[in-house]
Scaffold this motif. Sequence first.
Motif, PDB file in Angstrom:
ATOM      1  N   GLU A 165       0.835  -1.191   0.000  1.00 44.40           N
ATOM      2  CA  GLU A 165       0.000   0.000   0.000  1.00 44.40           C
ATOM      3  C   GLU A 165       0.873   1.245   0.000  1.00 44.40           C
ATOM      4  O   GLU A 165       2.056   1.195   0.343  1.00 44.40           O
ATOM      5  CB  GLU A 165      -0.958   0.011   1.184  1.00 44.40           C
ATOM      6  N   TRP A 167       0.954   5.261   1.405  1.00 42.33           N
ATOM      7  CA  TRP A 167       0.382   6.250   2.311  1.00 42.33           C
ATOM      8  C   TRP A 167       0.671   7.639   1.767  1.00 42.33           C
ATOM      9  O   TRP A 167       1.806   7.938   1.381  1.00 42.33           O
ATOM     10  CB  TRP A 167       0.995   6.140   3.703  1.00 42.33           C
ATOM     11  N   ARG A 172      -8.227  12.818   0.850  1.00 40.57           N
ATOM     12  CA  ARG A 172      -8.696  11.909  -0.201  1.00 40.57           C
ATOM     13  C   ARG A 172      -9.354  12.705  -1.323  1.00 40.57           C
ATOM     14  O   ARG A 172     -10.274  13.505  -1.077  1.00 40.57           O
ATOM     15  CB  ARG A 172      -9.689  10.904   0.385  1.00 40.57           C
ATOM     16  N   VAL A 178      -8.557   8.881  -7.309  1.00 38.54           N
ATOM     17  CA  VAL A 178      -8.084   7.727  -6.532  1.00 38.54           C
ATOM     18  C   VAL A 178      -7.757   6.574  -7.480  1.00 38.54           C
ATOM     19  O   VAL A 178      -6.735   5.895  -7.327  1.00 38.54           O
ATOM     20  CB  VAL A 178      -9.137   7.294  -5.493  1.00 38.54           C
ATOM     21  N   GLU A 179      -8.592   6.341  -8.454  1.00 39.81           N
ATOM     22  CA  GLU A 179      -8.346   5.276  -9.434  1.00 39.81           C
ATOM     23  C   GLU A 179      -7.039   5.516 -10.190  1.00 39.81           C
ATOM     24  O   GLU A 179      -6.307   4.573 -10.504  1.00 39.81           O
ATOM     25  CB  GLU A 179      -9.513   5.186 -10.416  1.00 39.81           C
ATOM     26  N   TYR A 181      -4.356   7.153  -9.045  1.00 37.02           N
ATOM     27  CA  TYR A 181      -3.278   6.811  -8.117  1.00 37.02           C
ATOM     28  C   TYR A 181      -3.061   5.293  -8.097  1.00 37.02           C
ATOM     29  O   TYR A 181      -1.928   4.811  -8.152  1.00 37.02           O
ATOM     30  CB  TYR A 181      -3.626   7.277  -6.707  1.00 37.02           C
ATOM     31  N   GLN A 182      -4.156   4.555  -8.028  1.00 35.05           N
ATOM     32  CA  GLN A 182      -4.057   3.099  -7.965  1.00 35.05           C
ATOM     33  C   GLN A 182      -3.525   2.511  -9.273  1.00 35.05           C
ATOM     34  O   GLN A 182      -2.816   1.501  -9.260  1.00 35.05           O
ATOM     35  CB  GLN A 182      -5.415   2.503  -7.609  1.00 35.05           C
ATOM     36  N   CYS A 187      -1.655  -0.689  -6.318  1.00 34.32           N
ATOM     37  CA  CYS A 187      -1.964  -1.161  -4.963  1.00 34.32           C
ATOM     38  C   CYS A 187      -2.947  -0.194  -4.319  1.00 34.32           C
ATOM     39  O   CYS A 187      -3.313   0.833  -4.899  1.00 34.32           O
ATOM     40  CB  CYS A 187      -0.686  -1.260  -4.124  1.00 34.32           C
ATOM     41  N   GLU A 188      -3.350  -0.539  -3.109  1.00 37.68           N
ATOM     42  CA  GLU A 188      -4.221   0.334  -2.335  1.00 37.68           C
ATOM     43  C   GLU A 188      -3.475   1.615  -1.969  1.00 37.68           C
ATOM     44  O   GLU A 188      -2.310   1.578  -1.560  1.00 37.68           O
ATOM     45  CB  GLU A 188      -4.674  -0.382  -1.053  1.00 37.68           C
ATOM     46  N   VAL A 189      -4.141   2.751  -2.117  1.00 37.49           N
ATOM     47  CA  VAL A 189      -3.554   4.043  -1.756  1.00 37.49           C
ATOM     48  C   VAL A 189      -4.409   4.648  -0.652  1.00 37.49           C
ATOM     49  O   VAL A 189      -5.623   4.828  -0.820  1.00 37.49           O
ATOM     50  CB  VAL A 189      -3.474   4.993  -2.963  1.00 37.49           C
ATOM     51  N   ARG A 190      -3.783   4.936   0.475  1.00 37.81           N
ATOM     52  CA  ARG A 190      -4.487   5.488   1.632  1.00 37.81           C
ATOM     53  C   ARG A 190      -4.137   6.966   1.792  1.00 37.81           C
ATOM     54  O   ARG A 190      -2.960   7.337   1.711  1.00 37.81           O
ATOM     55  CB  ARG A 190      -4.126   4.722   2.902  1.00 37.81           C
ATOM     56  N   GLN A 193      -2.901  10.251   5.754  1.00 39.16           N
ATOM     57  CA  GLN A 193      -2.050   9.461   6.639  1.00 39.16           C
ATOM     58  C   GLN A 193      -1.050  10.367   7.375  1.00 39.16           C
ATOM     59  O   GLN A 193      -0.822  11.509   6.982  1.00 39.16           O
ATOM     60  CB  GLN A 193      -1.301   8.407   5.826  1.00 39.16           C
TER      61      GLN A 193
END
Length: 270
Positions: A165, A167, A172, A178-179, A181-182, A187-190, A193
């Motif tokens: 992931e 951080w 957000r 968000v898509e 970034y992914q 991977c998952e992007v949080r 943070q």
Amino acid sequence: MDRLGQICSAALQQYLAHGEARGLDIAAALDTAALDAERVRQPDARIPGVSFQTLLHTLIDHSRDPLFGLHTSEFVQPGSYNVMGYIAMSAGTLQEALSKVSLYEKLVGDMGTTDTRIDDNQAAIRWDCRYRQQPARQHLIDNVLGSWIRYARWLTGNDQLAPAEVWLEHPRPSPALVEEYQRVFLCEVRFAQPCSALIGPPGLLEQPIRQPDPLLLSTLEAHAIQQLHQLGVETSLAQRVKQCIQDAIGHSLPRKETIAERLGMNVRTL
């Protein structure tokens, strides 16, 4: 020295290349930042950080791209990191390449500092951006983390290499962003943070570099040390330890294990 220090002109080229790809008036942007077009094309030139920040703000504004910094990572290449990029190419593994970053990242500039923490369960590669003003800060963070991932994929020949992931300290954004970034990080992007970092299993750093060259690595490091001396950066072990502690000011005091990892040596040697 100004609080923002300097940046190697080689590191500017990603931003200029992306701006050109989007059809921006690069000459006008350089004029706004009071930068000489011929000088910024010289790889070893040093550019004031305040001028770089002005240039970055101008390019972001004119591009109308909310992910301008992330998209500049598409243009990363070995020269983007000065001699440090070629040192990474000659290392044996990603972890060895990463251990060189803390030693030589000032050759790239004073944009921020890298801190790597590894335990039995997790590796966290964190970047602390020196620039506080927005939007430069967000776009710099996006560029650095995105460039790390893209360059690591190129070094290993693994196009699907990804952390567990990512951080990011930014709020957000919209689902479409968000898509994106992914798509880049795979991977998952949080978001929102406490720091900006790449997070993954320690084994990820054991990925071998495609063409390690220990002899060339030694030669390149000697050249890097010479360049640091020319910039007035001390390279003795004592000075490097002091630098690690200074970089941690404002955060928790680093453990000796953390400093040893950052300097690429075991605790007993340190």
